[in-house]
Design a protein around this motif. Structure first.
Motif: not given
Lengths: 492, 95
Positions: B71-90
């Protein structure tokens, strides 16, 4: 710039802190100054001075309240293979570009819980793959030792070369390392410091960037055997987040330091007398045996017949596990992404640019030995020989309580040497790799100088879970060797 | 065991690593040398030996099958090279 404070041992600093003759802030500031003055060593990838001083202030406040942890106020360095919350974690690789973990590894969390102070993250071979620290994407580490009267850069060993250099140059009172095939012990030997690889399962691997999961183990590096024992007391123990960590009691390892060795049997494996071993290594080994005899031990020759197959076994198993572990670096969720024309193209471009030459080499070997048609011939074969090697130790320990060997077949070599010959580089680990394959605890203790005036180490190998005997024997060697040499330039 | 450049290219594709022509040539030589060197394991009779997979006989500890973290989407996504909202962009996966 070293000072009286940076020359303390970890145990010595703890005493001074407890007598209130010294504050954690003073001790930390002295080490931060020393780090700033020694940047040409390239021992650190990331220095965390603000965080260090804040942790030191908090430690002094705890001490004033009488709530003191076992390592309270002790400044330490962390190999940059351990994830540290919000602090850049690189594994020495470009592929983790900008990665700030949202979590802390179990080993480092235990250190901070015990009151220790984080000075920064130390340089290493990329993904811990190397024996010289030359494969780091952040440039090589320089050994604080040089040959007397020379200025030529020598390697600190690897892969925990930044940690070893930082301990040897008096930039920290201790450090964490990891050891997959010798990565704590060989750099300890090359820098005149003490390093222990614990029994596989003694320390949690959670939050450590994985290289070869059946071989990796975290361990302490410091300037004395006692200091290593104190660090291990804190970092060892069961962790529900690592299913391979052992749910066993953690002994008070430091109590084994100074224990009598009377009646202990020390095995000397005849197969470790390898072809072309320099005389100085042979002499050091014999001196070590004589010191232990004087300490009341009985020396017995033992046989570990499959020793010569340990390196080729390792260079199948470790790359195979690495190729699997490193599959996660795909540029999608963290780290470097190099955009390509398609998803597969993006993977290939990211990994092609993100991994250095040695990492690529090992991932390719690992992929090959696991691929259809070769799995049985290479990977299963290596796992079978691995059992032979582990069985050799089991049989050896029927005749002895600990084993004495040299740590490495040479002293530190020149930066750039052996780079064009992977197999020659791998031979550095001839005495350390068998221990990882068998999962045993082993330590390297500085025991003397080479003819060139460089430190040499002796290795003590113990039975599974018997780090106490390892520490006891190592302490006797340490005391007999009385190794008090400093890297040239650090002499008072 | 000699590894040719076609084999290196096949392994590199499996490992999802792009190599330059020079890297592929060098890898063919280096891998051949390393595989020649590990071939000495054939000298060891392992006909009656079981592969060693886990070096310490540690039995895994069981726990309740419950969510213990998350339940920690910010932690999961904070290192993403590219994101959109709570999703990884691939990159686009389905053509």
């Amino acid at each position: 710039m070293t000072s009286e404070l940076t020359r303390l041992t970890l145990s010595g600093a703890l005493e001074r802190l407890s007598r209130r003759e010294l504050s954690a802030v003073e001790l930390t500031a002295a080490h931060l100054d020393a780090m700033a003055a020694a940047r040409e060593l390239n021992a650190f990838i990331t220095e965390t001075p603000d965080c260090a001083l804040a942790m030191a202030e908090a430690s002094d406040a705890r001490r004033a309240r009488g709530e003191v942890g076992p390592l309270d106020g002790i400044p330490l360095a962390v190999k940059d293979l351990f994830c540290t919350s919000d602090v850049l974690t690189t594994a020495g690789s470009r592929i983790l570009d900008g990665f700030r973990p949202p979590y802390e590894s179990t080993v480092t969390a235990r250190l901070w819980q015990a009151g220790a102070v984080c000075l920064g993250k130390t340089n290493l071979d990329e993904f811990a793959m190397g024996s010289s620290n030359m494969t780091s994407a952040f440039g090589p580490v320089r050994n604080p030792w040089t040959r007397p009267g020379e200025n030529e850069a020598l390697v600190p060993g690897g892969s925990s070369g930044g940690s070893a250099a930082a301990v040897a140059a008096r930039l920290c009172l201790g450090a964490t390392g990891t050891d997959t095939g010798g990565s704590i012990r060989q750099p300890a030997a090359f820098t005149g410091t003490v390093g222990l690889k614990p029994t596989y399962g003694r320390c949690s691997r959670w939050g450590i960037v994985a290289f070869a999961s059946s071989l990796d183990q975290a361990g302490p590096m410091a300037r004395t055997v006692r200091d290593c024992a104190l660090l291990l007391e804190v970092i060892a123990g069961y962790d529900p987040k690592d299913s391979t960590s052992a749910d066993l009691p953690v002994p008070r390892f430091s109590a084994a330091v100074g224990r009598s060795l009377a009646g202990l049997r020390i095995g000397v494996p005849r197969e470790y007398r390898v072809d072309g071993m320099p005389d100085e290594i042979e002499r050091l080994w014999q001196a070590g045996a004589a010191w232990l005899r004087d300490a009341g031990c009985e020396l017995v020759e033992i046989s570990l017949p499959h020793t010569r197959y340990a390196l080729p076994t390792y260079y199948i198993i470790a790359p195979a596990e690495a190729s699997s572990n490193l599959a996660r670096y795909d540029g999608m969720r963290y780290g470097l992404r190099v955009q390509g024309d398609s998803l597969t193209d993006t993977y290939m471009a990211t990994r092609g640019e993100g991994f250095g030459a040695e990492v690529k080499r090992r991932v390719l070997i690992g992929t090959y030995v696991l691929s259809a048609g070769y799995y049985d011939a290479y990977y299963l074969k290596a796992q079978r020989v691995r059992r032979r090697i582990a069985d050799d130790f089991t049989q050896g320990f029927e005749h002895c309580d600990a084993i004495l060997t040299p740590t490495a077949p040479s002293a530190a070599f020149r930066a750039g040497e052996k780079m064009d010959d992977p197999v020659a580089m791998y031979l550095n680990d001839v005495f350390t790799v068998p221990v990882n394959l068998a999962g045993l605890p082993a330590i390297s203790v500085p025991a003397g100088l080479s003819d060139d005036g460089l430190p040499l180490g002796l290795q003590v190998i113990g039975r599974p879970w018997d780090e106490e005997t390892v520490f006891a024997v190592a302490a006797a060697l340490e005391s007999a060797a009385a190794f008090d040499h400093l890297p040239y330039g650090l002499e008072a | 065991m000699s590894i040719d450049q076609a084999t290196v290219a096949r392994i590199a594709a499996l490992a999802r690593i792009r190599l330059t022509d020079a890297q592929r040539e060098a890898a063919a030589v280096e891998l051949s040398r390393i595989l020649d060197w590990v071939a000495q394991l054939d000298e060891v009779d392992t006909s009656a030996v079981e592969p060693l997979r886990s070096v310490m006989p540690i039995s895994p500890t069981l726990r309740e099958d419950i969510v213990s973290d998350g339940g920690r989407p910010e932690d999961v996504l904070r290192n993403a090279p590219q994101r959109s909202g709570d999703y990884f962009v691939v990159p686009k996966v389905v053509e």
